[in-house]
Design a protein around this motif. Structure first.
Motif, PDB file in Angstrom:
ATOM      1  N   ALA A  27      47.336  55.044  42.637  1.00 16.93           N
ATOM      2  CA  ALA A  27      47.024  53.587  42.247  1.00 16.93           C
ATOM      3  C   ALA A  27      45.941  53.154  42.323  1.00 16.93           C
ATOM      4  O   ALA A  27      45.267  52.169  41.722  1.00 16.93           O
ATOM      5  N   VAL A  28      44.927  53.778  42.543  1.00 15.21           N
ATOM      6  CA  VAL A  28      43.336  53.608  42.556  1.00 15.21           C
ATOM      7  C   VAL A  28      42.970  53.943  41.124  1.00 15.21           C
ATOM      8  O   VAL A  28      43.223  55.102  40.602  1.00 15.21           O
ATOM      9  N   LEU A 248      43.846  42.097  44.619  1.00 27.54           N
ATOM     10  CA  LEU A 248      42.939  42.204  43.552  1.00 27.54           C
ATOM     11  C   LEU A 248      41.449  42.579  44.210  1.00 27.54           C
ATOM     12  O   LEU A 248      41.156  41.533  44.891  1.00 27.54           O
ATOM     13  N   LEU A 249      40.948  43.604  43.646  1.00 34.12           N
ATOM     14  CA  LEU A 249      39.440  43.959  44.285  1.00 34.12           C
ATOM     15  C   LEU A 249      38.585  42.748  43.555  1.00 34.12           C
ATOM     16  O   LEU A 249      37.755  42.222  44.230  1.00 34.12           O
ATOM     17  N   ASP A 250      38.799  42.284  42.307  1.00 38.12           N
ATOM     18  CA  ASP A 250      38.195  41.233  41.521  1.00 38.12           C
ATOM     19  C   ASP A 250      39.152  40.586  40.715  1.00 38.12           C
ATOM     20  O   ASP A 250      39.612  40.993  39.757  1.00 38.12           O
ATOM     21  N   VAL A 251      39.386  39.259  41.010  1.00 35.26           N
ATOM     22  CA  VAL A 251      40.447  38.404  40.115  1.00 35.26           C
ATOM     23  C   VAL A 251      39.980  38.360  38.774  1.00 35.26           C
ATOM     24  O   VAL A 251      40.610  37.882  37.796  1.00 35.26           O
ATOM     25  N   ASP A 253      38.523  40.598  36.920  1.00 37.12           N
ATOM     26  CA  ASP A 253      38.721  41.907  36.291  1.00 37.12           C
ATOM     27  C   ASP A 253      39.637  42.828  36.891  1.00 37.12           C
ATOM     28  O   ASP A 253      39.497  43.318  37.718  1.00 37.12           O
ATOM     29  N   VAL A 254      40.731  42.489  36.601  1.00 27.78           N
ATOM     30  CA  VAL A 254      42.123  43.279  37.100  1.00 27.78           C
ATOM     31  C   VAL A 254      42.068  44.772  36.837  1.00 27.78           C
ATOM     32  O   VAL A 254      42.716  45.361  37.505  1.00 27.78           O
ATOM     33  N   SER A 255      41.178  45.264  35.913  1.00 26.94           N
ATOM     34  CA  SER A 255      41.145  46.590  35.863  1.00 26.94           C
ATOM     35  C   SER A 255      40.705  47.388  36.763  1.00 26.94           C
ATOM     36  O   SER A 255      40.827  48.624  37.072  1.00 26.94           O
ATOM     37  N   LEU A 256      39.774  46.538  37.808  1.00 30.25           N
ATOM     38  CA  LEU A 256      39.392  47.300  39.114  1.00 30.25           C
ATOM     39  C   LEU A 256      40.282  47.720  39.909  1.00 30.25           C
ATOM     40  O   LEU A 256      40.058  48.317  40.865  1.00 30.25           O
ATOM     41  N   GLY A 257      41.700  47.327  39.870  1.00 28.06           N
ATOM     42  CA  GLY A 257      42.589  47.463  40.551  1.00 28.06           C
ATOM     43  C   GLY A 257      42.697  46.735  42.082  1.00 28.06           C
ATOM     44  O   GLY A 257      42.139  45.474  42.130  1.00 28.06           O
ATOM     45  N   HIS A 258      43.282  47.347  42.862  1.00 25.45           N
ATOM     46  CA  HIS A 258      43.744  46.306  44.341  1.00 25.45           C
ATOM     47  C   HIS A 258      42.937  47.365  45.395  1.00 25.45           C
ATOM     48  O   HIS A 258      42.619  48.345  45.082  1.00 25.45           O
ATOM     49  N   THR A 259      42.682  46.243  46.473  1.00 25.75           N
ATOM     50  CA  THR A 259      42.318  46.970  47.729  1.00 25.75           C
ATOM     51  C   THR A 259      43.173  46.610  48.663  1.00 25.75           C
ATOM     52  O   THR A 259      43.920  45.515  48.793  1.00 25.75           O
TER      53      THR A 259
END
Length: 531
Positions: A27-28, A248-251, A253-259
């Motif tokens: 998922a990363v 979301l790591l960055d709302v 830029d959703v392409s950065l994925g989740h944490t």
């Protein structure tokens, strides 16, 4: 690997480089996976050393919409991407190929979700029906013991073993004392104060091998609260007190994925074992009464909420209190960023530290002096002195050397204990008791070995003056960017420089240490502040 070779060998292809991210979740995003990111960077190099990339299992490589975010880079740099399901390279203009890869991304996401559901269901059943200890460190008052081989034959063949909780006779009475004093009206701070004054080791002092990041000088209110809210002291196994949420790591830029964020579950979501599975320290009625008292004071188990940081603090994680050597917390007052340390409000005062009630300093007082020092140290006129200081610093002992020696000493002590315990077992001592001692000593040894490996990774070879010069010249671009950087950008740049700032409230000075590779250089500059 077998599927990849079977696909390319009939075409005369061979594997010349491998990019595997062992232990990384699918998922990363690729940009956050070390080896996958290395592959993306290699695509930019005309002399990359390979003509195409082959993926044996696309459902393992791509998750969700990752293919749509990554494949355009392959097409841009003209590197074909081969997958067995296509039978060759993916055609960027073929809609069927794009559809197939999108399906694999959805299948990968669904498979991961199904695995997550099955694992959680199995762990819930093991905790509730079997009362199995599912991992983690033992609560204060208990120690881990070995319960024999793992019931799963495959895991048992790998050497996995079951563990359980046994009383730690040395500190279990302390848990009873905490509950007794609390039920008689003492507050959290009063309990912590009394324990510290009486010389009772805090949890971090009692188990320093697992708490090397803490001083252990005094009991804190948080430690007392954690003991009062831990239901496992009733003798029953309790699981699912916390959950892992993916945010979301960055709302922007959703392409950065989740944490992953750990969050407390409400009590009705906890999974309790049906029977008592380890020695009871606190009766269930006593524990329930303590929870009612905590709730009446506005703080129950898992009720501590820490608001998410909204303001970017440029010195977050880099500024330390010179009195207690703890990280200072970011705090905003009238839109001004401050850093503060309130050690006496969390830790008992009956300790060896004389600490002001509130140590604080303004961020905008530190940053100009800090940026001037960085720019001056890395500027060409001062470069020669900076290089000489860095080269000289490599010859002096570092904290890494100390960490290595401490880890080795802990390993030696654990080996001595293991030899003594095995001798006692051979001499006819109680096997159950001695086995628990051996398990605890082995756990301490494993922890020390891990720390030794981490310390060795930090150790780096001695650099030549030319190598240091190249690194510093590269960092010169970082120094020039500090003048116009936003707070969040400054925080990233400071992390690249491995800055550690120590604020001394008595002299209103900040010591700045900059670590470049295995070297340090430092300076003392005066700032305005208060205590």
């Amino acid at each position: 690997m077998t599927r990849a070779k079977a696909l390319i060998e009939p075409h005369g292809g061979e594997i010349v480089a491998e990019y595997f991210d062992a232990g990384q979740s699918r998922a990363v995003p690729w940009q956050r996976r070390p080896r996958a990111n290395d592959l993306l960077q290699a695509l930019k190099d005309p002399n990359r050393g390979f003509e195409a990339v082959v993926i044996g299992e696309p459902q393992r490589a791509f998750y969700g919409n990752q293919f749509g975010l990554v494949f355009p880079l392959f097409a841009h740099y003209g590197v074909p991407l081969w997958v067995p399901e296509i039978g060759g390279p993916i055609d960027p203009n073929n809609e069927a190929h794009d559809l197939i890869m999108s399906v694999f991304g959805g299948m990968s996401k669904g498979e991961r979700n199904r695995v997550k559901i099955r694992v959680r269901a199995a762990m819930a059943a093991q905790a509730q029906v079997e009362g199995r200890f599912l991992g983690g460190r033992p609560p204060y008052g208990y120690r881990l013991i070995d319960l024999g081989p793992h019931p799963n034959p495959a895991k048992a063949a790998d050497g996995r073993r079951l563990h359980g909780l046994a009383l730690d006779e040395q500190v279990a009475p302390v848990v009873v004392r905490i509950f007794t004093e609390f039920l008689h009206g003492s507050g959290l701070f009063a309990i912590a104060e009394g324990l510290t004054r009486d010389g009772v080791p805090s949890p971090s002092a009692h188990d320093p091998a697992r708490n090397s990041h803490r001083t252990g000088r005094a009991w804190s209110k948080g430690a007392v609260r954690a003991i009062l809210t831990n239901p496992r002291y009733t003798g029953r196994q309790v699981w699912n007190r916390q959950r892992k949420d993916e945010v979301l790591l960055d709302v922007e830029d959703v392409s950065l994925g989740h944490t992953t964020k750990l969050r407390w579950n409400p009590q009705d979501k906890w999974i309790w074992s049906e029977q008592s599975v380890h020695p009871e320290i606190i009766e269930t009625e006593t524990f329930t009464h303590a929870q009612q008292l905590l709730a009446g004071r506005g703080r129950g188990p898992g009720d501590e909420k820490r608001p998410r940081t909204r303001r970017p603090y440029a010195l977050r994680g880099a500024l330390y209190c010179g009195v207690c050597n703890r990280k200072m917390q970011g705090h905003t007052v009238r839109n001004d960023a401050y850093y503060r340390c309130r050690y006496p409000q969390e830790y008992a005062l009956a300790n060896t530290i004389r600490h002001p009630a509130n140590v604080f300093v303004r961020e905008d007082i530190i940053l100009p002096a800090l940026d001037r020092w960085i720019a001056r140290a890395l500027a060409p006129p001062q470069l020669s002195d900076t290089l000489q200081a860095m080269a000289a610093a490599q010859a002096s002992p570092s904290s890494d050397d100390l960490a290595v020696s401490q880890a080795r000493r802990a390993i030696d002590e654990s080996n001595t204990k293991l030899a003594r315990y095995r001798a006692a077992l051979d001499a006819g001592a109680d096997p159950v008791v001695v086995t628990g001692w051996i398990a605890q000593a082995q756990a301490e040894k494993t922890t020390a070995e891990r720390k030794l490996r981490e310390a060795r990774k930090e150790e780096e070879r001695t650099l030549t003056r030319e190598e240091i010069s190249t690194m510093v010249e590269t960092l010169g671009d970082v120094a020039s960017a500090l003048a116009e950087a936003e707070p969040a950008e400054k925080a990233d740049l400071y992390r690249q420089l491995n800055l550690r700032l120590t604020y001394q409230p008595t002299t209103s000075t900040v010591r700045a240490d900059m670590k470049i590779s295995a070297t340090y250089c430092g300076v003392m500059d005066r700032v305005r502040g208060g205590t």
